[in-house]
Every structure is written in C-alpha cells, then in structure tokens.
Design an enzyme around this catalytic site. Structure first.
Site, PDB file in Angstrom:
ATOM      1  CB  THR A  32      -1.754 -30.360 -15.561  1.00 49.63           C
ATOM      2  OG1 THR A  32      -2.326 -29.108 -15.170  1.00 49.63           O
ATOM      3  CG2 THR A  32      -1.337 -31.146 -14.348  1.00 49.63           C
ATOM      4  CB  SER A  63       2.347 -25.425 -18.335  1.00 42.79           C
ATOM      5  OG  SER A  63       2.700 -26.599 -19.054  1.00 42.79           O
ATOM      6  CB  THR A 118      -4.438 -31.569 -18.295  1.00 46.06           C
ATOM      7  OG1 THR A 118      -3.716 -30.412 -18.735  1.00 46.06           O
ATOM      8  CG2 THR A 118      -4.961 -32.309 -19.506  1.00 46.06           C
ATOM      9  N   GLY A 119      -5.970 -28.838 -18.025  1.00 47.40           N
ATOM     10  CA  GLY A 119      -6.771 -27.760 -18.607  1.00 47.40           C
ATOM     11  C   GLY A 119      -7.195 -26.778 -17.534  1.00 47.40           C
ATOM     12  NE  ARG A 156      -6.115 -21.214 -10.888  1.00 50.24           N
ATOM     13  CZ  ARG A 156      -5.746 -22.289 -11.599  1.00 50.24           C
ATOM     14  NH1 ARG A 156      -4.538 -22.799 -11.460  1.00 50.24           N
ATOM     15  NH2 ARG A 156      -6.585 -22.850 -12.428  1.00 50.24           N
ATOM     16  CB  THR A 172       0.279 -27.963 -13.059  1.00 53.10           C
ATOM     17  OG1 THR A 172       0.137 -26.921 -14.019  1.00 53.10           O
ATOM     18  CG2 THR A 172      -0.599 -27.645 -11.868  1.00 53.10           C
TER      19      THR A 172
HETATM   20  N1  GLY Z   1      -5.266 -27.840 -14.411  1.00 53.32           N
HETATM   21  C1  GLY Z   1      -4.268 -27.055 -13.826  1.00 53.32           C
HETATM   22  C2  GLY Z   1      -4.743 -25.777 -13.298  1.00 53.32           C
HETATM   23  O1  GLY Z   1      -5.829 -25.318 -13.615  1.00 53.32           O
HETATM   24  O2  GLY Z   1      -4.024 -25.185 -12.510  1.00 53.32           O
END
Ligand code: GLY
Length: 301
Positions: free
Chosen positions: A174, A51, A225-226, A202, A192
C-alpha cells in the site's frame, strides 16, 4: 528521528513518486492534507505500480477493487472501499470526508458517489497488460495445485518469489503517506488495490480508520502497509498513535504494535506488516515485521 517541518513520509520505493508530488505542495506553503492526497494520487496514476490504483493486480474474479482513506483528526476522516472502475480512490476518500456526513462509502454506493463528484469512470474496466499476465499465471498455477483449505487461501508455492515485482519488493503493498505542513498540521492518506487475487469482496485495513490509518493532531499519525488481516485485529495504526500519546517515541510505538502482532498471530515467512509514524513535534519512524521494507522521507534538506 527529529526533523524540521514541513516534511512528508511515504511507504515503499514508490514513495519517491509520492513525495515528488507531495513535497512541492508543502514547500510552497500548502496544507498537509493537499500534500498527502497529491502524493497518493501520483502513485494511483503510475501504471507500473501493481498494488495501487487501477494498474493493480485483480481479485480472484479478475477485477481490480480499490480501498483508500484520508484523515487529519478523529472528527475529520473519510474512506472508500471495494471501489471499481474509478482511479482516484484517495481523492474520493477526501470527498467523503469533506462533502458527506459519513466516514466510509463502499462498492456501488462509492462508485455512484464518485460519478456525482465528477470522477471519470475508466471504461472498459480492463487489467493492465502486466496484471493480465500475472492473473493468467495465477489461474494456471491454481488449476494445477491442490485446492486451498479455505476460500481465498493461496495454494502452496513460494509466495515471496511469486509476488516479487520489478521493484524487487513484494507486490502486496500500500502507499501510505504522512505529512506535516509548515503550520505543524498532520495529515495521512492510504490507497491500495489490496491483496492480489483476493476473494471478491475482500476489504483490507487501508480504508478502516484506526487500522490502516490514524491521525490525531494531539498525539500523532500512523499508517500501515502489508497484510491487512494482521493489522485489523489489533487496530494497528490507532494503537501506534495511542502509544505515542503515552510518551513512546514513534520507533518504540511501532515496535510495541509489531510485538503485539507477533504475539497474537501465527506469523509465517510470507507475512509482512510495516508502519510509518510521525509525532506533532516532527519526529518520525518506520518499522516492519520482516526485512525488505523501505520508506521515503523528504524535507527541506
Ligand atoms: N494493507 C493492504 C491490504 O491488506 O489490503
């Protein structure tokens, strides 16, 4: 939690890799900025992490794109997004901060900047064996499943189960690193490969200053993160720092923002958002919407 400085705080189990690279910088008198970039780079270089960096899971077209940011103060921040074919997104974000008058470089422009900065293009731009297998599996499931209601939406499946990786953590994660050096200065870095199998183009919260990362030497530092889509609409990291500026502890500031997210989004069992935060006087905390989040803290003890 109160701690002596210097100190470094990183997200998820790969925070150990991050801190192992960042702590020696701090211990030997280096700056918080050098430490967070060293820490982020170490995770970008770990091919087992799916990731972060070019070992990450790809977008729906099968290509990996990276987002990253660094920050030490409102007038010192830099980021890159939709970066393809270059490994060291966090170092590049630092170069944007230090060598341009801009904050955010995207896509082709970020890649041209990377080349001018002497970063080596990874060629051919291929997926790691694990990412390649995961992509093939995702494509197969996608073909069988009814089409999603909206582009990029995942077909119905047990997403938690699907995205759990060898670390037994959801892989949409991340690495966020916050550090405080011996002089008391704060810095943050976030890097990330973003949401697995995302719609090409995106960009998540990580390179967005105030969403994925915010640092103000007068008030503190926070990083997220998330699911970035749940962080951007509330300017999550900025809001954590602003609540600390008003006197909340790092834990309470994070709790305030998580409550805001619960209040303003329809949260499902698949969602996760977690924050880490640090104050100028050395207190720190972590907090998450859902169970399973870990952070790694290192200081002289
Ligand atoms: N938090 C990383 C993402 O949504 O790309």
């Amino acid at each position: 939690m109160a701690q002596d400085r210097p100190q470094i705080l990183s997200t998820w189990s790969f925070g150990r890799t991050a801190n192992a690279a960042g702590w020696p910088v701090l211990r030997t008198g280096g700056s918080a900025l050098d430490a967070v970039v060293a820490a982020a780079t170490a995770v970008e270089d770990d091919p087992t992490v799916d990731s972060v960096g070019l070992g990450g899971l790809p977008d729906a077209s099968g290509r990996v794109s990276l987002d990253a940011s660094v920050m030490t103060d409102p007038d010192r921040c830099g980021s890159v997004c939709y970066l393809r074919g270059y490994r060291h997104a966090a170092a590049l974000a630092r170069a944007v901060m230090e060598k341009t008058t801009h904050v955010l470089l995207a896509g082709d422009g970020a890649e041209a900047f990377a080349a001018r900065q002497g970063h080596r293009r990874v060629s051919p731009e291929s997926l790691s064996p694990a990412a390649s297998a995961a992509f093939a599996e995702w494509q197969a499931r996608r073909t069988k499943a009814p089409p999603p209601a909206r582009e990029g939406e995942l077909p119905p499946m047990n997403v938690e189960e699907r995205y759990r990786n060898a670390r037994n953590e959801p892989s949409h994660d991340t690495v966020c690193v916050l550090a405080q050096d011996a002089a008391g200065s704060l810095a943050g870095a976030v890097t990330t490969s973003g949401l697995a199998f995302k719609v090409p183009g995106r960009v998540g919260d990580s390179p967005i200053i105030g969403a994925g990362l915010y640092v103000d030497q007068r008030a503190g530092a926070a990083a997220a993160t998330g699911n970035g889509e749940l962080v951007m609409g509330v300017c999550g990291s900025f809001l954590v720092v602003e609540r600390m500026r008003l006197g909340l502890s790092p834990a309470d500031a994070i709790g305030y923002v998580l409550d805001r997210i619960r209040d303003r989004y329809r949260i499902s069992g698949e969602h996760q958002v977690a924050f880490i935060a640090m104050t100028p006087d050395g207190r720190w905390a972590q907090g998450a919407l859902a169970e399973g989040f870990t952070a790694v803290h290192t200081d002289s003890d």
